[in-house]
Design a protein around this motif. Structure first.
Motif, short mmCIF file in Angstrom:
data_model
loop_
_atom_site.label_atom_id
_atom_site.label_comp_id
_atom_site.label_asym_id
_atom_site.label_seq_id
_atom_site.Cartn_x
_atom_site.Cartn_y
_atom_site.Cartn_z
N TRP A 33 1.03 -1.29 -0.07
CA TRP A 33 0.13 -0.03 -0.06
C TRP A 33 0.85 1.27 -0.06
O TRP A 33 0.47 2.31 -0.56
CB TRP A 33 -1.06 -0.01 1.31
N TYR A 34 2.17 1.22 0.65
CA TYR A 34 2.94 2.46 0.64
C TYR A 34 3.42 2.64 -0.69
O TYR A 34 4.19 3.55 -0.77
CB TYR A 34 3.99 2.01 1.83
N PHE A 35 3.22 1.83 -1.49
CA PHE A 35 3.85 2.01 -3.02
C PHE A 35 2.89 2.38 -3.88
O PHE A 35 2.82 2.70 -5.11
CB PHE A 35 4.27 0.67 -3.58
N ASN A 36 1.28 2.37 -3.53
CA ASN A 36 0.21 2.78 -4.44
C ASN A 36 0.44 4.38 -4.42
O ASN A 36 0.76 5.04 -3.65
CB ASN A 36 -1.18 2.32 -3.57
N ALA A 37 0.25 4.57 -5.94
CA ALA A 37 0.22 6.06 -6.24
C ALA A 37 -1.27 6.59 -6.03
O ALA A 37 -2.25 6.10 -6.39
CB ALA A 37 0.70 5.94 -7.74
N ALA A 38 -1.04 8.09 -5.78
CA ALA A 38 -2.05 8.74 -5.90
C ALA A 38 -3.13 8.68 -7.31
O ALA A 38 -2.30 8.90 -8.24
CB ALA A 38 -1.86 10.31 -5.47
#
Length: 513
Positions: A169-174
């Protein structure tokens, strides 16, 4: 708590006999703290305790999970429940072909002693897939709650873990900038995740989850034989919901909701997060209803967030920030006439910067979550948490995408008093890993190094330190110290295993394998 200091109950979940050069996986953590003079009573799961003293009278309770696996398999999430209450969430290290792997973890579950005071069903849920190519076998919300009317204190413990599209989740982009990245680089809905507890639709508390990396994540060679922190014992999150007691002791059911939200406009996330929780309820000796009033309630439904980006033809840099402040107070009067003034405050801060360089051939995430949670009852601390979870990940792919390097630098620093019945403790953990992964038609090749520094102390005077390094599946340095240390000796150049290991391709952001 009326515990007899001479009884220690140890529940053995699984015991196996292992021979040969088995790869021994482990998570760096402190030994379980139990009384030195306790009589140990070991039982196997599903067998009632005998000669262990009266039910619920034990000084400590530990669960011993020992597992072995041989073959090819991904890591799997597992849940331990007793009396339909989840008391431990763990995951499995990925096994190897040949002599296989073994791991043991001892979990202190003493704070759940009231659950063990009565017979109940103990369940280990470990979902697995066995199919051609995956032949390694492991041995193995919303709820209406009615509390007793004489309840005087309530503490919540939350469990949560991101999986599938939410594993990284910390790699998911806006969402606003997802289209500026090459297709399948990562998922959307942004990197911010907040775990919330709502009571009758009102925020009772929130947590910023620690980014646990499972052993199949990124580059599996990074986590052999030392797993990332939390992989074998996922952290849980503690809230003091005592300020809601005046509202909860009316004899009616109340809706408790646990969810995970993002910083996107709709606050939704992808699939999926597994969440659960439990309540520790303390009642007054009097059978008279507890009364009182909530005097202060300042708790916004969502955190304050911002998203910015710098977009260039080949490079994209996205920054997401969030803050939350919560302040709740209440006057509580027990049926026995004891007055308690409760103050519950949270101050949380979050930032995540993602850099995608040369059309995402190089991907870097720098994240920091920190904050404080403080609850007092008549000025005496009941819940204290001061934490910092910095995370740095660097992925660099070859031009043909057949190999990549990984750097992971993360820490778990947490000063914690989960409730008044548990000793306050402090953990400082740092892990730095480096690795290389090569995709091959006849079996993938990988190597990795891991450097770990761990320190534990508590207000009872217990201390433990450990420095342990690994390279190419071998422990190369290991030194421990403190009052809980087994030996206090230093080992250098210790070879644990020499076999060549072929790797299942690790999971990467965006579902890439």
């Amino acid at each position: 708590m009326f515990l007899r200091p001479c009884q220690l109950l140890v529940i053995s979940c699984l015991h196996v006999a292992v021979y040969g050069a088995v790869l021994r996986n482990f998570q760096v953590t402190q030994p379980v703290v139990v009384p030195d003079d306790a009589k140990q009573c070991t039982i196997k799961v599903l067998q009632p305790p005998t000669d262990c003293g009266p039910l619920g009278s034990w000084a400590a309770i530990t669960l011993n999970l020992t597992v072995t696996s041989n073959g090819t398999q991904y890591d799997r999430l597992a849940h331990f429940t007793f009396q339909n209450v989840e008391i431990w969430r763990t995951s499995t290290p990925e096994p190897t072909i040949g002599d296989g792997i073994i791991w043991t973890y001892i979990k202190d579950v003493s704070r759940y002693t009231p659950l063990f005071a009565n017979p109940g069903t103990f369940i280990l849920q470990l979902d697995n897939i066995v199919e051609p190519g995956l032949d390694g076998i492991y041995s193995s919300k919303m709820l209406n709650v009615t509390l007793p009317r004489n309840t005087v204190k309530v503490f919540a413990e939350l469990l949560a873990s991101g999986n599938a599209e939410e594993e990284f989740w910390y790699f998911n982009a806006a969402n606003e900038y997802l289209s500026t990245l090459p297709q399948d680089t990562t998922y959307g809905q942004g990197p911010f995740r907040e775990l919330r507890l709502l009571i009758d639709g009102k925020i009772a508390g929130a947590a910023l989850p620690y980014p646990v990396i499972f052993t199949g994540g990124l580059n599996p060679s990074l986590w052999r034989p030392i797993t990332a922190y939390g992989a074998l014992d996922l952290p849980t999150y503690f809230l003091d919901v005592t300020p809601f007691v005046p509202l909860l002791t009316d004899g009616n059911p109340h809706q408790f909701t646990i969810d995970v939200v993002s910083a996107e406009d709709d606050h939704t996330i992808l699939q999926n997060w597994y969440v659960s929780g439990l309540l520790q309820v303390i009642t007054d000796p009097s059978l008279k209803p507890t009364t009182g009033h909530m005097t202060v309630y300042d708790a916004p439904l969502f955190s304050q967030t911002s998203t910015t980006a710098v977009v260039q033809p080949d490079n994209v840099n996205i920054t997401v920030k969030a803050t939350r402040k919560l302040h709740i107070e209440a006057n509580i009067l027990s049926g026995s006439g004891e007055a308690t003034y409760v103050v519950w405050k949270q101050d949380l801060s979050y930032s995540n910067e993602q850099s995608y360089i040369q059309d995402a051939q190089y991907q870097i995430v720098t994240q920091r979550a920190s904050g404080s949670n403080i609850a007092t009852h008549n000025g005496v601390p009941s819940v204290v948490e001061i934490f910092s979870y910095p995370l740095y990940i660097d992925l660099a792919f070859s031009a043909d995408q057949t190999s990549f390097t990984t750097v992971v630098d993360h820490s778990y620093d947490r000063d914690l008093l989960p409730d008044p019945l548990v000793v306050r403790s402090k953990i400082e953990m740092s892990q730095i890993t480096n690795g290389f992964f090569q995709v091959e038609t006849d079996g993938n090749f990988a190597n990795g190094t891991s450097n770990n520094t761990f320190a534990y102390e508590d207000l009872a005077g217990n201390t433990y330190t450990r420095e342990v390094d690994a390279a190419l599946n071998n422990i190369t340095f290991d030194r421990e110290g403190g009052t809980l240390a087994h030996t206090g000796t230093t080992t250098e150049g210790f070879q644990s295993i020499s076999q060549v290991i072929k790797y299942v391709l690790g999971r990467l952001p965006g579902g890439n394998k």
